[in-house]
Design a protein around this motif. Structure first.
Motif, PDB file in Angstrom:
ATOM      1  N   PHE A  48       0.839  -1.201   0.000  1.00 58.76           N
ATOM      2  CA  PHE A  48       0.000   0.000   0.000  1.00 58.76           C
ATOM      3  C   PHE A  48       0.876   1.254   0.000  1.00 58.76           C
ATOM      4  O   PHE A  48       0.554   2.242  -0.671  1.00 58.76           O
ATOM      5  CB  PHE A  48      -0.923  -0.001   1.215  1.00 58.76           C
ATOM      6  N   ALA A  49       1.997   1.220   0.714  1.00 60.55           N
ATOM      7  CA  ALA A  49       2.922   2.353   0.714  1.00 60.55           C
ATOM      8  C   ALA A  49       3.474   2.591  -0.688  1.00 60.55           C
ATOM      9  O   ALA A  49       3.580   3.748  -1.146  1.00 60.55           O
ATOM     10  CB  ALA A  49       4.062   2.101   1.701  1.00 60.55           C
ATOM     11  N   GLN A  50       3.824   1.520  -1.386  1.00 59.84           N
ATOM     12  CA  GLN A  50       4.332   1.662  -2.747  1.00 59.84           C
ATOM     13  C   GLN A  50       3.254   2.221  -3.686  1.00 59.84           C
ATOM     14  O   GLN A  50       3.537   3.064  -4.554  1.00 59.84           O
ATOM     15  CB  GLN A  50       4.838   0.305  -3.250  1.00 59.84           C
ATOM     16  N   PHE A  51       2.040   1.779  -3.497  1.00 61.49           N
ATOM     17  CA  PHE A  51       0.929   2.295  -4.291  1.00 61.49           C
ATOM     18  C   PHE A  51       0.772   3.795  -4.086  1.00 61.49           C
ATOM     19  O   PHE A  51       0.641   4.563  -5.044  1.00 61.49           O
ATOM     20  CB  PHE A  51      -0.366   1.565  -3.916  1.00 61.49           C
ATOM     21  N   LEU A  52       0.802   4.240  -2.833  1.00 56.65           N
ATOM     22  CA  LEU A  52       0.655   5.666  -2.564  1.00 56.65           C
ATOM     23  C   LEU A  52       1.813   6.460  -3.152  1.00 56.65           C
ATOM     24  O   LEU A  52       1.619   7.569  -3.679  1.00 56.65           O
ATOM     25  CB  LEU A  52       0.568   5.909  -1.053  1.00 56.65           C
ATOM     26  N   ALA A  53       3.024   5.908  -3.078  1.00 56.48           N
ATOM     27  CA  ALA A  53       4.177   6.595  -3.660  1.00 56.48           C
ATOM     28  C   ALA A  53       4.019   6.735  -5.167  1.00 56.48           C
ATOM     29  O   ALA A  53       4.348   7.780  -5.748  1.00 56.48           O
ATOM     30  CB  ALA A  53       5.461   5.845  -3.323  1.00 56.48           C
ATOM     31  N   GLN A  54       3.484   5.706  -5.811  1.00 54.52           N
ATOM     32  CA  GLN A  54       3.249   5.776  -7.260  1.00 54.52           C
ATOM     33  C   GLN A  54       2.207   6.824  -7.617  1.00 54.52           C
ATOM     34  O   GLN A  54       2.182   7.336  -8.737  1.00 54.52           O
ATOM     35  CB  GLN A  54       2.813   4.402  -7.779  1.00 54.52           C
ATOM     36  N   GLN A  55       1.353   7.150  -6.653  1.00 52.23           N
ATOM     37  CA  GLN A  55       0.308   8.147  -6.873  1.00 52.23           C
ATOM     38  C   GLN A  55       0.720   9.537  -6.378  1.00 52.23           C
ATOM     39  O   GLN A  55      -0.112  10.445  -6.338  1.00 52.23           O
ATOM     40  CB  GLN A  55      -0.984   7.719  -6.171  1.00 52.23           C
ATOM     41  N   GLY A  56       1.990   9.699  -6.006  1.00 50.09           N
ATOM     42  CA  GLY A  56       2.494  11.023  -5.678  1.00 50.09           C
ATOM     43  C   GLY A  56       2.639  11.354  -4.212  1.00 50.09           C
ATOM     44  O   GLY A  56       2.923  12.506  -3.863  1.00 50.09           O
ATOM     45  N   PHE A  57       2.490  10.373  -3.325  1.00 46.39           N
ATOM     46  CA  PHE A  57       2.642  10.608  -1.895  1.00 46.39           C
ATOM     47  C   PHE A  57       3.990  10.095  -1.405  1.00 46.39           C
ATOM     48  O   PHE A  57       4.451   9.037  -1.842  1.00 46.39           O
ATOM     49  CB  PHE A  57       1.529   9.918  -1.100  1.00 46.39           C
ATOM     50  N   ALA A  58       4.607  10.822  -0.501  1.00 45.18           N
ATOM     51  CA  ALA A  58       5.773  10.316   0.225  1.00 45.18           C
ATOM     52  C   ALA A  58       5.250   9.555   1.434  1.00 45.18           C
ATOM     53  O   ALA A  58       4.330  10.013   2.110  1.00 45.18           O
ATOM     54  CB  ALA A  58       6.668  11.464   0.662  1.00 45.18           C
ATOM     55  N   VAL A  59       5.818   8.391   1.703  1.00 46.12           N
ATOM     56  CA  VAL A  59       5.304   7.530   2.774  1.00 46.12           C
ATOM     57  C   VAL A  59       6.453   7.072   3.666  1.00 46.12           C
ATOM     58  O   VAL A  59       7.528   6.702   3.175  1.00 46.12           O
ATOM     59  CB  VAL A  59       4.565   6.299   2.207  1.00 46.12           C
TER      60      VAL A  59
END
Length: 302
Positions: A45-56
């Motif tokens: 899920f962290a990788q998904f958010l990073a791909q969508q422009g979020f730093a996690v």
């Protein structure tokens, strides 16, 4: 994904991971773990958010996962930590995320325990929004019906008998939660035996930290959660009495699935459904500082 360490005020070193987006971040997200869960569980899920422009940023609490010191790798006997210490770890991760992505909206994604401990963080005023996933009160009478008998045995039999004998809670041997430091399990047991849940040593509610938070909060819960009832979810969200609370109680068929449960949200199969729903809210919440956040179903029961 970058492996880093986070230092707490007390000198503890936490194992953490950073997931950076390709360009400028929309926001930075801190993602702690649930009780007995390692941070690796949240990597997809962290990788998904990073791909969508979020730093996690993910991390393990002291005495858990990769944050267990080498000399305690075989046994947590003698390791000192309680839930206030874990809240300090959470706070240190919050500060590390803030330093990493300065001037960015700071969001939390808290699964179970991760949606409870923000109340104990001294710097929770830095948070701009919270997404909780299957986060509810741990009061044992609010547990899911199929769990009540087992947790009664845990709190009133297994914990008082096994913890003194081992010097920590041997959850792996008992197939209950996982190995936990003595201070963590004793404090958690006290909380879970109180209808107020978070209580001090005298049994008085510790809810002031919840009430300080005035940010948007989306509480995702699931009708087939095998650990928590809807009553437990509603109890916890009621503690956030000054937050802009939106509740979404989701059945598996709503996500085109046969099962979600307490842990299922973080399975990659939910990327087009639950993950997308969470992403949409996080993107909306990232704009909160500019006054553009508008909850769609504030305090709804849907």
């Amino acid at each position: 994904m970058e492996a880093i360490t986070v230092n707490t005020k007390g000198g503890h070193v936490l194992a953490a991971r950073r997931f950076a987006p390709a360009g400028r971040a929309k926001a930075v997200v801190v993602m702690p773990t649930a009780m007995g869960v390692k941070q690796e569980f949240y990597f997809p899920f962290a990788q998904f958010l990073a791909q969508q422009g979020f730093a996690v940023l993910t991390f393990d609490y002291r005495g858990a996962g990769a944050s267990v010191p080498p000399r305690f790798s075989r046994s947590l006997r003698g390791f000192k930590a309680d839930l206030h210490d874990w809240a300090e770890d959470y706070n240190a991760a919050l500060r590390a995320a803030r330093d990493w992505q300065k001037n960015m909206p700071l969001l939390l994604v808290g699964h179970s325990l991760g949606g409870q401990l923000p109340a104990l963080m001294p710097d929770n005023h830095l948070v701009d929004g919270i997404l909780t996933v299957a986060a509810g009160s741990g009061y044992w009478r609010y547990n899911a019906p199929q769990l009540k008998r087992m947790v009664w045995l845990m709190w009133y039999v297994a914990v008082p008998l096994c913890t003194p004998a081992f010097g920590y809670f041997p959850g792996k041997k008992l197939r209950m939660v996982g190995d936990l430091p003595k201070g963590v399990i004793y404090q958690w047991a006290r909380w879970c035996k109180s209808p107020h849940y978070m209580v001090d040593d005298e049994g008085r509610p510790m809810h002031a930290g919840f009430e300080r938070m005035r940010v948007p909060l989306l509480a995702l819960s699931f009708s087939d959660d095998e650990l928590l009832s809807r009553r437990s979810i509603d109890s916890l969200t009621s503690f956030y009495r000054n937050a802009q609370v939106e509740r979404r109680h989701i059945a598996p068929q709503d996500a085109q699935a046969k099962r979600i449960g307490h842990f299922g949200f973080f399975r990659p199969e939910f990327q087009p459904t639950l993950w997308q729903q969470a992403l949409n809210w996080l993107e909306q919440c990232a704009q909160h500082r500019n006054g553009r956040y508008r909850p769609q179903n504030a305090a709804s029961g849907t």
